[in-house]
Design an enzyme around this catalytic site. Sequence first.
Site, PDB file in Angstrom:
ATOM      1  N   GLU A 158       0.821  -1.225   0.000  1.00  0.00           N
ATOM      2  CA  GLU A 158       0.000   0.000   0.000  1.00  0.00           C
ATOM      3  C   GLU A 158       0.850   1.269   0.000  1.00  0.00           C
ATOM      4  O   GLU A 158       0.676   2.160   0.833  1.00  0.00           O
ATOM      5  CB  GLU A 158      -0.973  -0.022   1.178  1.00  0.00           C
ATOM      6  CG  GLU A 158      -1.892  -1.231   1.097  1.00  0.00           C
ATOM      7  CD  GLU A 158      -2.860  -1.362   2.272  1.00  0.00           C
ATOM      8  OE1 GLU A 158      -2.839  -0.512   3.171  1.00  0.00           O
ATOM      9  OE2 GLU A 158      -3.633  -2.338   2.269  1.00  0.00           O
ATOM     10  N   ASN A 218       2.265  -5.018  -3.144  1.00  0.00           N
ATOM     11  CA  ASN A 218       0.842  -5.305  -2.981  1.00  0.00           C
ATOM     12  C   ASN A 218       0.088  -3.994  -2.782  1.00  0.00           C
ATOM     13  O   ASN A 218       0.555  -3.117  -2.056  1.00  0.00           O
ATOM     14  CB  ASN A 218       0.706  -6.199  -1.722  1.00  0.00           C
ATOM     15  CG  ASN A 218      -0.644  -6.836  -1.547  1.00  0.00           C
ATOM     16  OD1 ASN A 218      -1.199  -7.393  -2.493  1.00  0.00           O
ATOM     17  ND2 ASN A 218      -1.180  -6.786  -0.333  1.00  0.00           N
ATOM     18  N   HIS A 258     -10.165  -5.820  -3.139  1.00  0.00           N
ATOM     19  CA  HIS A 258     -11.313  -5.586  -2.251  1.00  0.00           C
ATOM     20  C   HIS A 258     -12.322  -4.795  -3.088  1.00  0.00           C
ATOM     21  O   HIS A 258     -12.250  -3.570  -3.169  1.00  0.00           O
ATOM     22  CB  HIS A 258     -10.890  -4.750  -1.030  1.00  0.00           C
ATOM     23  CG  HIS A 258      -9.967  -5.461  -0.098  1.00  0.00           C
ATOM     24  ND1 HIS A 258     -10.345  -6.562   0.626  1.00  0.00           N
ATOM     25  CD2 HIS A 258      -8.670  -5.229   0.221  1.00  0.00           C
ATOM     26  CE1 HIS A 258      -9.326  -6.977   1.374  1.00  0.00           C
ATOM     27  NE2 HIS A 258      -8.295  -6.192   1.132  1.00  0.00           N
ATOM     28  N   GLU A 289      -6.315 -10.373  -1.871  1.00  0.00           N
ATOM     29  CA  GLU A 289      -7.183 -10.169  -0.695  1.00  0.00           C
ATOM     30  C   GLU A 289      -8.637 -10.068  -1.128  1.00  0.00           C
ATOM     31  O   GLU A 289      -9.375  -9.178  -0.699  1.00  0.00           O
ATOM     32  CB  GLU A 289      -6.758  -8.899   0.053  1.00  0.00           C
ATOM     33  CG  GLU A 289      -5.289  -8.894   0.462  1.00  0.00           C
ATOM     34  CD  GLU A 289      -4.876  -7.677   1.284  1.00  0.00           C
ATOM     35  OE1 GLU A 289      -5.753  -6.927   1.744  1.00  0.00           O
ATOM     36  OE2 GLU A 289      -3.659  -7.482   1.466  1.00  0.00           O
ATOM     37  N   ASP A 291     -12.363  -9.850  -1.726  1.00  0.00           N
ATOM     38  CA  ASP A 291     -13.728  -9.934  -1.214  1.00  0.00           C
ATOM     39  C   ASP A 291     -14.563  -9.015  -2.098  1.00  0.00           C
ATOM     40  O   ASP A 291     -14.067  -8.006  -2.598  1.00  0.00           O
ATOM     41  CB  ASP A 291     -13.873  -9.615   0.294  1.00  0.00           C
ATOM     42  CG  ASP A 291     -13.092  -8.406   0.777  1.00  0.00           C
ATOM     43  OD1 ASP A 291     -12.930  -7.445   0.001  1.00  0.00           O
ATOM     44  OD2 ASP A 291     -12.662  -8.414   1.940  1.00  0.00           O
TER      45      ASP A 291
END
Length: 514
Positions: A158, A218, A258, A289, A291
Site C-alpha cells: 500500500e 501489494n 477488495h 485479498e 472480497d
Amino acid sequence: MSSNPSQHKKRTRIALLPAAALLLVGGTVFVQSTGPAVAAETTLRAAAAKAGLFFGVAASPGRLSSIVGQEFNQLTPENDMKPSTIATSSGALQNTGAADTLVNHAQSNNMVVRGHTMVWHSQAGSLQGANQATLNTFIGNALTRWGNRIAYWDVVNEALEDNNTGRRRTQWPHTLNRDANGDGDFFDSTDTDVIRDSFIRAKQVVQQNSLSTKLCINDYDVEGLTVQGGTANRKANALYDIVRTYRQYIDCVGFQSHFNDNPNSIISNDLQANIQRFADLGVEVHLTEVDIDDDLSNNDIGQGQADNYRKVVRACLNVARCTGITVWGISDSESWRSSERGLLFTGGNGNYQRKAAYTAVLDELNKGRTISPTTPPVTPTTPPVSPTSTPVPPTTPPVTPSDPPVSPSVSPSSPQPPAGCSASVSLNSWTGGFVATVRVTAGSAPINGWSVGLTLPNGATVSNSWNSTATGTSGAVRFSNVSYNGRIAAGQSTEFGFQGTGTATGITPTCTAS
Ligand code: 9MR
C-alpha cells in the site's frame, strides 16, 4: 451444508474443458487445453491446482478449522506477520508464535504461504518511524526466519495514495523518500526511494541465502486500467511504473481486489487487460485479498455476487502469469468487512455453508485456462543484485546514491550522436477496446529521447497511457518519452503502453530518436 467436503453430495458433473497439459515456464506451472473431457474437481484447491494456480485464504490461528486445508492450498496470515506483531524497534523479531502456528498449519496441509507484510505505513507497531537501515534489518530477519517456508512475501504494501492521485503516500515510511533532482519522481539513481531500497535489500537476502522466496508489491484500487466512469486508473499506472522500473528486484504483484462501491474499487471490464500488462513485464500477478461487496450486485448475496466472482476468477485464469487468488477470510461473518458479505461462505466457528459465489468460483476454476499456445509467458530473469552491494552485513546501511541506477541508461554526457530507433507494437484486444504495448529499441548508438507516431483507424481513441506523454487521442497520435525512460543504450529497449476504445488492428508505429 457442512464444511466437510467429504460429506458433500458427490458432483457427477463432467467439466467441458479438455484435459490439462502442464507446462513449466520460469518455475511456474501453466495449463493448456489439449485433450478429452475430465471430471470436475470438488474443492477450490484441487480445481485451482489443475488450472495451474493456487487458491488461498487469509487466516488467523483461531480460525484454522478443517476447511482451511480442505478448500485452500495457500495461506496468508491476516495479521500475525505484520510488523505490529513481530517487529521490535530495532528490526529484530518478536512474538512469532502465531505466525509459526500458521506456517506449520500451512506446511502440514501442503499449502503455500504468503508473508504479509514488511514495509507498510499501517500496523507498523514499534517499527513506525524507523529509518531504512532498520527496515533493512527487519527485512533480512523476516526473510531468513522462515526461509523457503514462505513462497511469496509482500515486501512493500500500500505505497500509493488513495483517491486515484497516482502519487506515493506521504506518511512514514515514505517520508524516507527524497527526490534529489526535483523532477517529481523517485526513480533517479540519486533519489532515495524506500520502495527500491527495501526491494534491493530483500533481493540481496534472497540471493545470499539461495532462497526461492518471491518478492511482491501489494496494493488496492489498482485492479482495473480504469476506475468508475472510465477515468484512467492513475494508481494502477503508478504501480506499473514502479514494477517496470524495479523489475529486477520485484517478482510478483498483488492486486488486493477488495471490490466494493467505492468508485476506485470497482470490477472494471479491463481487469484482465491490466493483469495482462503487469504479466507482460514478466512478474507473477496475484489477486491477494479478494472480497466482493454484495452491494455491487444490488444486495444480491446470490447470483449477482456469484457472477462478479466468476468474472474476477476468469480474468485471472485468462492470463498465464496470474498464478494465484486469495480470498480475505473464509466466511462473511468472520470477515474484516462482515457487513459487505463479500466472501464465499456463511456461518462461523468452523461450521460453514457454501454460497452461490463459492459454486461459481469452483465452476470457473474447473473450466481452466484459455491460453493461446502461441503466446507463452516470458521467462523472468533475475540478474544478481549489484556486485557493489555484496557481501552485505547483517544490518545493511541504507542504499546510497552510489548504487547503480536500476534501469538501463547511458551517461547524459554520452559523446555519441543521436541515432535511430525502431518501434514495434503488440495488441491485446477485446470487443470495443484494446491495450497496445509498444517497444522502443535504440539502434546502434544510444539515444537520449524518443517519440513514436502512429495513426489510429477511424473510430479508435486513446483513453489512457503509461510510461509516455501522449499527444492527440485519435487519428495521428504521438507518444514521447517521460523523464525516466528517454535514455536507452545502443540495442536496448523500453516499453510504453496505451489503452484505447475501438479497434487498433494494423497500427504501425514509427520511432524518431533525439
Ligand atoms: O483483515 C485485517 C484486519 O483484521 C485488521 O484489523 C486490519 C488492520 O489494518 O487489516 C486487515 O487486513 C488488511 C491487509 O493487511 C492489507 N490490506 C487491507 C486489509 C483490510 O484492511
